[in-house]
Write an enzyme that holds these catalytic residues in place. Structure first.
Site, PDB file in Angstrom:
ATOM      1  N   ASP A 107      96.051  57.272 136.760  1.00 45.39           N
ATOM      2  CA  ASP A 107      94.879  57.417 137.626  1.00 45.39           C
ATOM      3  C   ASP A 107      93.766  57.218 136.937  1.00 45.39           C
ATOM      4  OD1 ASP A 107      95.641  59.560 135.900  1.00 45.39           O
ATOM      5  OD2 ASP A 107      95.413  61.084 137.595  1.00 45.39           O
ATOM      6  N   HIS A 127     105.338  73.193 142.020  1.00 42.66           N
ATOM      7  CA  HIS A 127     106.479  72.681 141.852  1.00 42.66           C
ATOM      8  C   HIS A 127     106.776  72.562 140.167  1.00 42.66           C
ATOM      9  CE1 HIS A 127     105.006  68.625 140.809  1.00 42.66           C
ATOM     10  NE2 HIS A 127     103.902  69.050 141.824  1.00 42.66           N
ATOM     11  N   MET A 168      97.613  72.445 146.326  1.00 43.12           N
ATOM     12  CA  MET A 168      98.633  71.687 145.698  1.00 43.12           C
ATOM     13  C   MET A 168     100.034  72.318 145.714  1.00 43.12           C
ATOM     14  SD  MET A 168      98.793  69.917 141.729  1.00 43.12           S
ATOM     15  CE  MET A 168     100.379  69.891 141.233  1.00 43.12           C
ATOM     16  N   ARG A 177     107.806  70.131 136.888  1.00 41.64           N
ATOM     17  CA  ARG A 177     107.992  68.821 136.701  1.00 41.64           C
ATOM     18  C   ARG A 177     109.088  68.163 137.211  1.00 41.64           C
ATOM     19  NH1 ARG A 177     105.192  66.323 132.701  1.00 41.64           N
ATOM     20  NH2 ARG A 177     103.381  67.604 133.486  1.00 41.64           N
ATOM     21  N   ASP A 223      98.920  61.832 146.747  1.00 39.00           N
ATOM     22  CA  ASP A 223     100.115  62.461 146.216  1.00 39.00           C
ATOM     23  C   ASP A 223     100.794  63.354 147.564  1.00 39.00           C
ATOM     24  OD1 ASP A 223      99.859  61.440 143.701  1.00 39.00           O
ATOM     25  OD2 ASP A 223      99.161  63.346 142.702  1.00 39.00           O
TER      26      ASP A 223
HETATM   27  C1  NAG Z   1      95.319  64.337 132.990  1.00 39.56           C
HETATM   28  C2  NAG Z   1      96.102  62.950 133.111  1.00 39.56           C
HETATM   29  C3  NAG Z   1      95.819  62.433 134.416  1.00 39.56           C
HETATM   30  C4  NAG Z   1      96.276  63.513 135.477  1.00 39.56           C
HETATM   31  C5  NAG Z   1      95.630  64.789 135.226  1.00 39.56           C
HETATM   32  C6  NAG Z   1      95.708  66.009 136.082  1.00 39.56           C
HETATM   33  C7  NAG Z   1      96.137  61.824 130.866  1.00 39.56           C
HETATM   34  C8  NAG Z   1      95.492  60.619 129.829  1.00 39.56           C
HETATM   35  N1  NAG Z   1      95.515  61.929 132.034  1.00 39.56           N
HETATM   36  O1  NAG Z   1      95.603  64.699 131.546  1.00 39.56           O
HETATM   37  O2  NAG Z   1      96.873  61.249 134.573  1.00 39.56           O
HETATM   38  O3  NAG Z   1      96.305  63.179 136.757  1.00 39.56           O
HETATM   39  O4  NAG Z   1      95.801  65.251 133.885  1.00 39.56           O
HETATM   40  O5  NAG Z   1      97.138  66.577 136.028  1.00 39.56           O
HETATM   41  O6  NAG Z   1      97.319  62.314 130.499  1.00 39.56           O
END
Ligand code: NAG
Length: 287
Positions: A201, A230, A227, A232, A135
């Site tokens: 992911d 920022h 991180m 969205r 990322d």
């Molecule tokens: C999770 C997300 C994932 C993301 C993580 C961190 C889903 C099922 N998975 O909830 O993709 O990388 O938060 O932000 O939404």
């Protein structure tokens, strides 16, 4: 200066092989988040070869590494990432090429597909041994977090400041991960179907496990990231279909992914710049 990749593995060359763990690693340190321009980075990092290729001068590493960075409209984050990543990779003695994969236009962001595109396009330059999916806003802050691939896919971004340097959840596989070329092929890359934010992911981890690979991690002290804060991004809304998609991850794995991404994209431009190879692609998310 031209970019050269050795087509021999380090054990075949007579040049000395780099030590697995360089001696002068810094360990945990503060990230550098000061404002920086591209021109300043180019001036600072004279060790870069065209296309964002960086390699140690005095030894040959055991792997060639490609770092794939999906991107849209985050220039200041990218510059901060490069400002931190290039010295970090230099200290780690990595033979690495940095690829930025930019999604053109206003279609909803598709991180998984951009990694697949990055993989296929990078392969046209060199068959890298190791692919690190990265990322743009994740800054590694411990040099012992070695950017190399191993027998099992690695989750690098274990402990992120946003979550108080703790693992977000046990199956978290986001932020930064690394797979051997053979592993990326074996799992059929990422799914191309996650349009917008979330769960692509998690899908990748399902794919990894379904092929009897295990995710490995360094400890929370080593695998630390800051991180960059920022809001969205525009064009990357939460994907309401992600939970349903995730349920069918294993079933879709062999029929949808790296082997089908070619029908979803068109390369608009490839530029070999000093700091990176920049690939602009248009994605057709409906195919
Ligand atoms: C999770 C997300 C994932 C993301 C993580 C961190 C889903 C099922 N998975 O909830 O993709 O990388 O938060 O932000 O939404």
């Amino acid at each position: 200066k031209t970019t050269k990749y050795s087509n021999k593995t380090s054990s075949e060359t007579d040049k000395n092989v780099c030590p697995e763990k360089p001696k002068d690693l810094l360990g945990l340190r503060l990230g550098n988040y000061s404002h920086v321009t591209k021109a300043e980075l180019i001036e600072e990092f004279t060790q870069m070869e065209p296309g964002g290729h960086l390699r140690p001068q005095n030894c040959t590493p055991g792997q060639t590494v490609a770092i794939l960075i999906p991107y849209r409209n985050r220039n200041s984050h990218l510059l901060v990432l490069l400002h931190n990543l290039i010295p970090f990779l230099t200290r780690q003695n990595v033979d690495v090429t940095l690829f930025v994969i930019e999604q053109a236009g206003n279609s909803t962001f598709n991180r998984g597909a951009l990694f697949n595109v990055g993989f296929l396009e990078a392969e046209k330059f060199h068959r890298f041994d190791c692919y690190i999916l990265h990322d743009v806003d994740m800054i590694p802050i411990n040099d012992h977090n070695l950017y190399r691939c191993s027998e099992n896919p690695r989750h690098f971004a274990v402990a992120v400041n946003k979550h108080n340097y703790k693992l977000l959840y046990s199956n978290y596989f986001g932020g930064v991960v690394g797979l051997l070329r053979s592993q990326y092929l074996q799992v059929n890359g990422n799914s191309n179907l996650y349009i917008g934010w979330g769960a692509e992911d998690d899908d990748l981890l399902v794919r990894v496990r379904a092929k009897n690979l295990t995710m490995v991690r360094y400890d929370v002290m080593t695998a630390r990231y800051d991180m960059i804060k920022h809001k969205r991004d525009k064009g990357n809304a939460e994907n309401p279909l992600r939970f349903a998609l995730l349920k069918s991850a294993a079933r879709r794995q062999d029929v949808e992914g790296l082997n089908t991404v070619s029908k979803h994209y068109q390369v608009l431009d490839i530029k070999l710049e000093t700091l990176h190879t920049w690939i602009t692609v248009s994605l057709n998310n409906s195919g």
